[in-house]
Design a protein around this motif. Sequence first.
Motif, mmCIF file in Angstrom:
data_model
loop_
_atom_site.group_PDB
_atom_site.id
_atom_site.type_symbol
_atom_site.label_atom_id
_atom_site.label_comp_id
_atom_site.label_asym_id
_atom_site.label_seq_id
_atom_site.Cartn_x
_atom_site.Cartn_y
_atom_site.Cartn_z
ATOM 1 N N ARG A 172 17.502 -8.612 3.955
ATOM 2 C CA ARG A 172 16.435 -7.728 4.450
ATOM 3 C C ARG A 172 16.130 -6.828 3.391
ATOM 4 N N VAL A 173 14.829 -7.031 2.886
ATOM 5 C CA VAL A 173 14.236 -6.067 2.002
ATOM 6 C C VAL A 173 13.216 -5.234 2.582
ATOM 7 N N GLY A 174 13.149 -3.866 2.222
ATOM 8 C CA GLY A 174 12.174 -2.860 2.687
ATOM 9 C C GLY A 174 10.817 -3.103 1.782
ATOM 10 N N LEU A 175 9.652 -2.919 2.313
ATOM 11 C CA LEU A 175 8.356 -2.964 1.684
ATOM 12 C C LEU A 175 8.085 -1.653 1.443
ATOM 13 N N GLU A 176 8.264 -0.797 -0.048
ATOM 14 C CA GLU A 176 7.914 0.570 -0.065
ATOM 15 C C GLU A 176 6.682 0.781 -0.084
ATOM 16 N N HIS A 177 6.287 1.862 0.723
ATOM 17 C CA HIS A 177 4.794 2.490 0.714
ATOM 18 C C HIS A 177 4.438 2.840 -0.578
ATOM 19 N N PRO A 178 3.193 2.505 -0.959
ATOM 20 C CA PRO A 178 2.813 2.906 -2.415
ATOM 21 C C PRO A 178 2.507 4.145 -2.574
ATOM 22 N N PHE A 179 2.384 5.157 -1.502
ATOM 23 C CA PHE A 179 1.796 6.351 -1.628
ATOM 24 C C PHE A 179 2.973 7.318 -1.265
ATOM 25 N N ASP A 180 4.118 6.818 -0.696
ATOM 26 C CA ASP A 180 5.164 7.776 -0.404
ATOM 27 C C ASP A 180 6.583 6.723 -0.569
ATOM 28 N N PRO A 181 7.327 6.562 -1.655
ATOM 29 C CA PRO A 181 8.445 5.816 -1.915
ATOM 30 C C PRO A 181 9.390 6.113 -1.123
ATOM 31 N N SER A 182 9.586 7.233 -0.197
ATOM 32 C CA SER A 182 10.617 7.580 0.857
ATOM 33 C C SER A 182 10.278 6.711 2.218
ATOM 34 N N ARG A 183 9.175 5.935 2.280
ATOM 35 C CA ARG A 183 8.908 5.165 3.399
ATOM 36 C C ARG A 183 8.678 3.861 3.077
ATOM 37 N N ALA A 184 8.871 3.094 3.918
ATOM 38 C CA ALA A 184 8.822 1.498 4.004
ATOM 39 C C ALA A 184 7.452 1.402 5.042
ATOM 40 N N ILE A 185 6.751 0.314 4.773
ATOM 41 C CA ILE A 185 5.689 -0.247 5.724
ATOM 42 C C ILE A 185 6.195 -1.379 6.809
ATOM 43 N N GLY A 186 7.438 -1.840 6.320
ATOM 44 C CA GLY A 186 7.869 -3.099 7.068
ATOM 45 C C GLY A 186 9.317 -3.414 6.328
ATOM 46 N N VAL A 187 9.877 -4.643 6.836
ATOM 47 C CA VAL A 187 11.111 -5.227 6.350
ATOM 48 C C VAL A 187 10.467 -6.626 6.364
ATOM 49 N N TRP A 188 11.195 -7.257 5.274
ATOM 50 C CA TRP A 188 10.905 -8.630 5.231
ATOM 51 C C TRP A 188 12.358 -9.555 4.956
ATOM 52 N N GLU A 189 12.764 -10.485 5.620
ATOM 53 C CA GLU A 189 13.923 -10.957 5.628
ATOM 54 C C GLU A 189 13.765 -12.261 4.491
ATOM 55 N N VAL A 190 14.568 -12.479 3.362
ATOM 56 C CA VAL A 190 14.353 -13.411 2.496
ATOM 57 C C VAL A 190 15.455 -14.119 2.411
ATOM 58 N N THR A 191 15.353 -15.529 2.711
ATOM 59 C CA THR A 191 16.341 -16.582 2.796
ATOM 60 C C THR A 191 15.827 -17.440 1.742
ATOM 61 N N ASP A 192 16.711 -17.881 0.655
ATOM 62 C CA ASP A 192 16.490 -19.039 -0.281
ATOM 63 C C ASP A 192 15.113 -19.095 -0.643
ATOM 64 N N ALA A 193 14.550 -18.087 -1.360
ATOM 65 C CA ALA A 193 13.360 -17.782 -1.749
ATOM 66 C C ALA A 193 13.355 -16.520 -2.818
ATOM 67 N N ALA A 194 12.035 -16.389 -2.918
ATOM 68 C CA ALA A 194 11.823 -14.942 -3.774
ATOM 69 C C ALA A 194 10.638 -14.005 -3.172
ATOM 70 N N LEU A 195 10.909 -12.651 -3.449
ATOM 71 C CA LEU A 195 9.894 -11.764 -2.936
ATOM 72 C C LEU A 195 9.520 -10.929 -4.121
ATOM 73 N N CYS A 196 8.338 -10.991 -4.540
ATOM 74 C CA CYS A 196 7.789 -10.232 -5.697
ATOM 75 C C CYS A 196 6.667 -8.929 -5.078
ATOM 76 N N ALA A 197 6.553 -7.974 -5.713
ATOM 77 C CA ALA A 197 5.786 -6.940 -5.402
ATOM 78 C C ALA A 197 5.177 -6.223 -6.556
ATOM 79 N N SER A 198 4.057 -5.647 -6.341
ATOM 80 C CA SER A 198 3.009 -5.076 -7.435
ATOM 81 C C SER A 198 2.513 -3.963 -6.587
ATOM 82 N N ALA A 199 2.373 -2.623 -7.476
ATOM 83 C CA ALA A 199 1.660 -1.555 -6.901
ATOM 84 C C ALA A 199 1.027 -0.484 -7.860
#
Length: 298
Positions: free
Chosen positions: A182-209
């Motif tokens: 379970r990976v938190g999706l960091e809020h780009p304007f407030d790194p102490s917050r998350a806009i959600g959580v994404w469960e990843v299984t046998d896959a990849a999650l990449c982000a850019s901000a």
Amino acid sequence: MSLPSAQPSSWRFEAIGTSWEIVTAAPLGADRRAAVSALIERFDAEWSRFRADSVVSGLAAGGGRVPAPADAPAMLDAFRALSAATGGAVNPLVGGSLERLGYDPAYTLAAGAPVAAPADWTSLLTWDDGILSLAASAVIDVGALGKGRLVDLVLDLVHADGAGDVVIDAGGDLAVRGAPQRVGLEHPFDPSRAIGVWEVTDAALCASAVNRRAWGDGLHHVLDARTGVPVRTIAATWAVAADAMTADAIATALFFDGGPRLAHDGGVEWVRMTTDGAVQWSPGCRADLFVRAASVES
């Protein structure tokens, strides 16, 4: 990031300008760690525009022809698709545009006037018959998908025997094999917050901000190659795909028109936040978002 169960082993280190963590069910032996380090060093020595001794730096001054690095066909073929889907907004010769804005090997962070990347990049840069060729002075930058490619290579090496749970985390770009994470999706304007959580299984999650690698007056590393100017409408993107290079590429494409269509065609789920705080996501996206009142992007 949550970690695999049953007393996992974590190896943390710095490489290619970011923090890495490799979590495995059992500790990696010295030989496997050395192989991972050698792999990362090889990739960096080929593709880093921040190293004077790299392959791409050697080509930058006046072009030339060199034996193509092993990853050139996969990455540059993907760039061709990205460029076509975004109307030229994504371009591997954007390195010169980034350097003009101060994101250069010396990290001067002193911005000059923006300059567009060469629009005819597929004519200038070729990768046929085992040869990487650049017909004029230009700076190759594979940041749109290169870290994802390297994550995939490291995962293949670490998971070569297929044993146990593995998580590769390279500065927030993750690849998972085995137990769901379970990976938190960091809020780009407030790194102490998350806009959600994404469960990843046998896959990849990449982000850019745009809050990462930012400097000066509103400058950051995500440029529209057609203008050399940082994007202003999208603040952050996340993509989940079967491999990290694809997830990384789609996370980049989502800053531009054409990104959602490219993701749809590739079966990639995604989330993105605009600079005015709206959250959009792909139909059927399985992320657990905390903003379900927002509109859905088709």
